[in-house]
Design a protein around this motif. Structure first.
Motif, PDB file in Angstrom:
ATOM      1  N   LEU A  76       0.837  -1.198   0.000  1.00 54.48           N
ATOM      2  CA  LEU A  76       0.000   0.000   0.000  1.00 54.48           C
ATOM      3  C   LEU A  76       0.871   1.247   0.000  1.00 54.48           C
ATOM      4  CD1 LEU A  76      -2.734  -0.929   2.645  1.00 54.48           C
ATOM      5  CD2 LEU A  76      -2.895  -1.075   0.147  1.00 54.48           C
ATOM      6  N   ASP A  77       0.382   2.292  -0.632  1.00 57.35           N
ATOM      7  CA  ASP A  77       1.086   3.565  -0.567  1.00 57.35           C
ATOM      8  C   ASP A  77       0.957   4.110   0.861  1.00 57.35           C
ATOM      9  OD1 ASP A  77      -1.182   5.693  -0.399  1.00 57.35           O
ATOM     10  OD2 ASP A  77      -1.799   4.389  -2.049  1.00 57.35           O
ATOM     11  N   PRO A  78       1.787   5.073   1.254  1.00 55.47           N
ATOM     12  CA  PRO A  78       1.745   5.563   2.643  1.00 55.47           C
ATOM     13  C   PRO A  78       0.377   6.071   3.098  1.00 55.47           C
ATOM     14  CG  PRO A  78       3.727   6.348   1.564  1.00 55.47           C
ATOM     15  CD  PRO A  78       2.885   5.682   0.500  1.00 55.47           C
ATOM     16  N   ILE A  79      -0.370   6.701   2.218  1.00 55.35           N
ATOM     17  CA  ILE A  79      -1.692   7.204   2.598  1.00 55.35           C
ATOM     18  C   ILE A  79      -2.645   6.038   2.827  1.00 55.35           C
ATOM     19  CG2 ILE A  79      -3.683   8.555   1.820  1.00 55.35           C
ATOM     20  CD1 ILE A  79      -1.609  10.321   0.284  1.00 55.35           C
ATOM     21  N   GLY A  80      -2.630   5.067   1.916  1.00 54.18           N
ATOM     22  CA  GLY A  80      -3.479   3.886   2.072  1.00 54.18           C
ATOM     23  C   GLY A  80      -3.100   3.068   3.291  1.00 54.18           C
ATOM     24  N   ALA A  81      -1.796   2.945   3.545  1.00 54.17           N
ATOM     25  CA  ALA A  81      -1.332   2.197   4.718  1.00 54.17           C
ATOM     26  C   ALA A  81      -1.787   2.872   6.001  1.00 54.17           C
ATOM     27  CB  ALA A  81       0.190   2.056   4.695  1.00 54.17           C
ATOM     28  N   ASN A  82      -1.698   4.193   6.051  1.00 55.57           N
ATOM     29  CA  ASN A  82      -2.143   4.935   7.227  1.00 55.57           C
ATOM     30  C   ASN A  82      -3.641   4.751   7.453  1.00 55.57           C
ATOM     31  OD1 ASN A  82      -1.688   6.908   9.399  1.00 55.57           O
ATOM     32  ND2 ASN A  82      -2.911   8.273   8.119  1.00 55.57           N
ATOM     33  N   ALA A  83      -4.416   4.818   6.387  1.00 57.72           N
ATOM     34  CA  ALA A  83      -5.865   4.633   6.508  1.00 57.72           C
ATOM     35  C   ALA A  83      -6.179   3.212   6.982  1.00 57.72           C
ATOM     36  CB  ALA A  83      -6.543   4.912   5.163  1.00 57.72           C
ATOM     37  N   PHE A  84      -5.431   2.218   6.486  1.00 55.70           N
ATOM     38  CA  PHE A  84      -5.666   0.834   6.900  1.00 55.70           C
ATOM     39  C   PHE A  84      -5.300   0.641   8.366  1.00 55.70           C
ATOM     40  CE2 PHE A  84      -5.235  -3.794   6.841  1.00 55.70           C
ATOM     41  CZ  PHE A  84      -6.363  -4.145   6.124  1.00 55.70           C
ATOM     42  N   ASP A  85      -4.206   1.265   8.807  1.00 53.58           N
ATOM     43  CA  ASP A  85      -3.835   1.209  10.225  1.00 53.58           C
ATOM     44  C   ASP A  85      -4.965   1.737  11.101  1.00 53.58           C
ATOM     45  OD1 ASP A  85      -1.301   0.211   9.629  1.00 53.58           O
ATOM     46  OD2 ASP A  85      -0.307   2.161   9.841  1.00 53.58           O
ATOM     47  N   HIS A  86      -5.516   2.868  10.716  1.00 54.47           N
ATOM     48  CA  HIS A  86      -6.602   3.464  11.504  1.00 54.47           C
ATOM     49  C   HIS A  86      -7.851   2.590  11.474  1.00 54.47           C
ATOM     50  CE1 HIS A  86      -4.630   7.110  12.780  1.00 54.47           C
ATOM     51  NE2 HIS A  86      -4.124   7.225  11.562  1.00 54.47           N
ATOM     52  N   LEU A  87      -8.110   1.964  10.338  1.00 54.53           N
ATOM     53  CA  LEU A  87      -9.245   1.054  10.243  1.00 54.53           C
ATOM     54  C   LEU A  87      -9.066  -0.120  11.211  1.00 54.53           C
ATOM     55  CD1 LEU A  87     -11.840  -0.071   8.959  1.00 54.53           C
ATOM     56  CD2 LEU A  87     -10.381  -1.094   7.191  1.00 54.53           C
ATOM     57  N   ILE A  88      -7.881  -0.701  11.242  1.00 55.97           N
ATOM     58  CA  ILE A  88      -7.628  -1.822  12.150  1.00 55.97           C
ATOM     59  C   ILE A  88      -7.816  -1.377  13.596  1.00 55.97           C
ATOM     60  CG2 ILE A  88      -5.864  -3.412  13.035  1.00 55.97           C
ATOM     61  CD1 ILE A  88      -4.704  -3.415  10.146  1.00 55.97           C
ATOM     62  N   ARG A  89      -7.283  -0.231  13.944  1.00 52.18           N
ATOM     63  CA  ARG A  89      -7.409   0.273  15.316  1.00 52.18           C
ATOM     64  C   ARG A  89      -8.879   0.535  15.655  1.00 52.18           C
ATOM     65  NH1 ARG A  89      -4.749  -0.587  19.714  1.00 52.18           N
ATOM     66  NH2 ARG A  89      -4.178   1.235  20.851  1.00 52.18           N
ATOM     67  N   ASP A  90      -9.616   1.142  14.724  1.00 49.71           N
ATOM     68  CA  ASP A  90     -11.039   1.414  14.957  1.00 49.71           C
ATOM     69  C   ASP A  90     -11.824   0.118  15.147  1.00 49.71           C
ATOM     70  OD1 ASP A  90     -10.501   4.115  14.741  1.00 49.71           O
ATOM     71  OD2 ASP A  90     -11.311   4.306  12.697  1.00 49.71           O
ATOM     72  N   LEU A  91     -11.527  -0.898  14.320  1.00 48.86           N
ATOM     73  CA  LEU A  91     -12.236  -2.174  14.436  1.00 48.86           C
ATOM     74  C   LEU A  91     -11.914  -2.873  15.755  1.00 48.86           C
ATOM     75  CD1 LEU A  91     -12.075  -3.629  10.820  1.00 48.86           C
ATOM     76  CD2 LEU A  91     -14.087  -2.780  12.043  1.00 48.86           C
ATOM     77  N   THR A  92     -10.669  -2.822  16.174  1.00 48.79           N
ATOM     78  CA  THR A  92     -10.331  -3.465  17.455  1.00 48.79           C
ATOM     79  C   THR A  92     -11.059  -2.779  18.595  1.00 48.79           C
ATOM     80  OG1 THR A  92      -8.309  -2.152  17.761  1.00 48.79           O
ATOM     81  CG2 THR A  92      -8.066  -4.290  16.679  1.00 48.79           C
ATOM     82  N   ASP A  93     -11.145  -1.463  18.535  1.00 44.54           N
ATOM     83  CA  ASP A  93     -11.842  -0.724  19.591  1.00 44.54           C
ATOM     84  C   ASP A  93     -13.353  -0.976  19.537  1.00 44.54           C
ATOM     85  OD1 ASP A  93      -9.397   0.319  20.380  1.00 44.54           O
ATOM     86  OD2 ASP A  93      -9.709   2.267  19.391  1.00 44.54           O
ATOM     87  N   ALA A  94     -13.930  -0.929  18.347  1.00 44.91           N
ATOM     88  CA  ALA A  94     -15.382  -1.061  18.208  1.00 44.91           C
ATOM     89  C   ALA A  94     -15.879  -2.480  18.440  1.00 44.91           C
ATOM     90  CB  ALA A  94     -15.820  -0.584  16.815  1.00 44.91           C
ATOM     91  N   LEU A  95     -15.127  -3.471  17.978  1.00 42.48           N
ATOM     92  CA  LEU A  95     -15.586  -4.852  18.052  1.00 42.48           C
ATOM     93  C   LEU A  95     -14.972  -5.636  19.199  1.00 42.48           C
ATOM     94  CD1 LEU A  95     -15.509  -5.718  14.229  1.00 42.48           C
ATOM     95  CD2 LEU A  95     -17.438  -4.876  15.598  1.00 42.48           C
ATOM     96  N   GLY A  96     -13.995  -5.050  19.879  1.00 40.23           N
ATOM     97  CA  GLY A  96     -13.363  -5.737  21.003  1.00 40.23           C
ATOM     98  C   GLY A  96     -12.556  -6.953  20.586  1.00 40.23           C
ATOM     99  N   ILE A  97     -12.011  -6.933  19.382  1.00 40.05           N
ATOM    100  CA  ILE A  97     -11.213  -8.061  18.918  1.00 40.05           C
ATOM    101  C   ILE A  97      -9.738  -7.820  19.179  1.00 40.05           C
ATOM    102  CG2 ILE A  97     -12.820  -8.864  17.165  1.00 40.05           C
ATOM    103  CD1 ILE A  97     -11.287  -7.364  15.072  1.00 40.05           C
ATOM    104  N   THR A  98      -9.015  -8.901  19.263  1.00 37.66           N
ATOM    105  CA  THR A  98      -7.564  -8.846  19.400  1.00 37.66           C
ATOM    106  C   THR A  98      -6.966  -9.098  18.030  1.00 37.66           C
ATOM    107  OG1 THR A  98      -7.631  -9.639  21.674  1.00 37.66           O
ATOM    108  CG2 THR A  98      -5.558  -9.956  20.476  1.00 37.66           C
ATOM    109  N   VAL A  99      -5.992  -8.304  17.653  1.00 41.49           N
ATOM    110  CA  VAL A  99      -5.301  -8.482  16.386  1.00 41.49           C
ATOM    111  C   VAL A  99      -3.874  -8.916  16.690  1.00 41.49           C
ATOM    112  CG1 VAL A  99      -4.427  -7.330  14.308  1.00 41.49           C
ATOM    113  CG2 VAL A  99      -6.695  -6.771  15.185  1.00 41.49           C
ATOM    114  N   VAL A 100      -3.494 -10.042  16.107  1.00 41.43           N
ATOM    115  CA  VAL A 100      -2.098 -10.486  16.151  1.00 41.43           C
ATOM    116  C   VAL A 100      -1.573 -10.226  14.752  1.00 41.43           C
ATOM    117  CG1 VAL A 100      -0.542 -12.432  16.471  1.00 41.43           C
ATOM    118  CG2 VAL A 100      -2.593 -12.236  17.893  1.00 41.43           C
ATOM    119  N   MET A 101      -0.536  -9.409  14.682  1.00 41.94           N
ATOM    120  CA  MET A 101      -0.076  -8.930  13.388  1.00 41.94           C
ATOM    121  C   MET A 101       1.428  -9.143  13.238  1.00 41.94           C
ATOM    122  SD  MET A 101      -0.522  -5.038  11.935  1.00 41.94           S
ATOM    123  CE  MET A 101       0.351  -4.259  13.272  1.00 41.94           C
TER     124      MET A 101
END
Length: 160
Positions: A76-101
């Motif tokens: 991903l380009d830096p802008i897309g990567a940043n947006a994906f990072d925020h999406l992962i963080r938002d999903l972990t917070d909203a859904l209460g899931i654990t991400v192993v990355m």
């Protein structure tokens, strides 16, 4: 299509009506940051970032407690990567899931991770980013305090 692909685990593991599966697919596709129109497209018709989001939507199809991601921002380009990072963080917070990355992307580490595991000298060291930045091991010091580590720490999503 993306929606049909998303519904595969539901058909295999749940007893739901087709309309319920379609509704869930639409919901999870939206949660993954994709437009509703993406559900009717084939993966080959999506951009690289949209494919990653579609994969993430499928990963959360059955409401898992844990999801595993392998280099989620690779390609991903830096802008897309940043947006994906925020999406992962938002999903972990909203859904209460654990991400192993698994990642080598220091920007992702600073934006997403609460704890980090580093494999060095056949041992795993686990801690917060702050803990690992203070670890005296030379390789860990080079990794987190080298040019890329310093740049990641200066980025807006950095927690250090």
């Amino acid at each position: 299509t993306v929606a049909e692909n998303f519904m595969v685990p539901m058909r295999e593991h749940l007893s739901l009506s087709k309309s319920t599966m379609q509704d869930l697919a639409a919901l999870k596709i939206a949660l993954a940051g994709l437009p509703a129109s993406a559900g009717g497209k084939f993966p080959s018709e999506l951009s690289g970032g949209m494919r990653k989001r579609a994969g993430l939507a499928r990963a959360i199809a059955l409401d898992p407690e844990i999801i595993f991601l392998d280099e989620p921002t690779a390609g991903l380009d830096p802008i897309g990567a940043n947006a994906f990072d925020h999406l992962i963080r938002d999903l972990t917070d909203a859904l209460g899931i654990t991400v192993v990355m698994v990642t080598h992307d220091l920007d992702s580490l600073t934006a997403i991770c609460d704890r980090i595991a580093v494999l060095v000298d056949r041992r795993i060291r686990v801690g917060t980013l702050e803990d690992l930045m203070e670890d005296p091991h030379p390789w860990i010091q080079d990794y987190f305090h080298g040019p890329r580590g310093r740049a990641a720490q200066k980025s807006p999503g950095a927690s250090v």
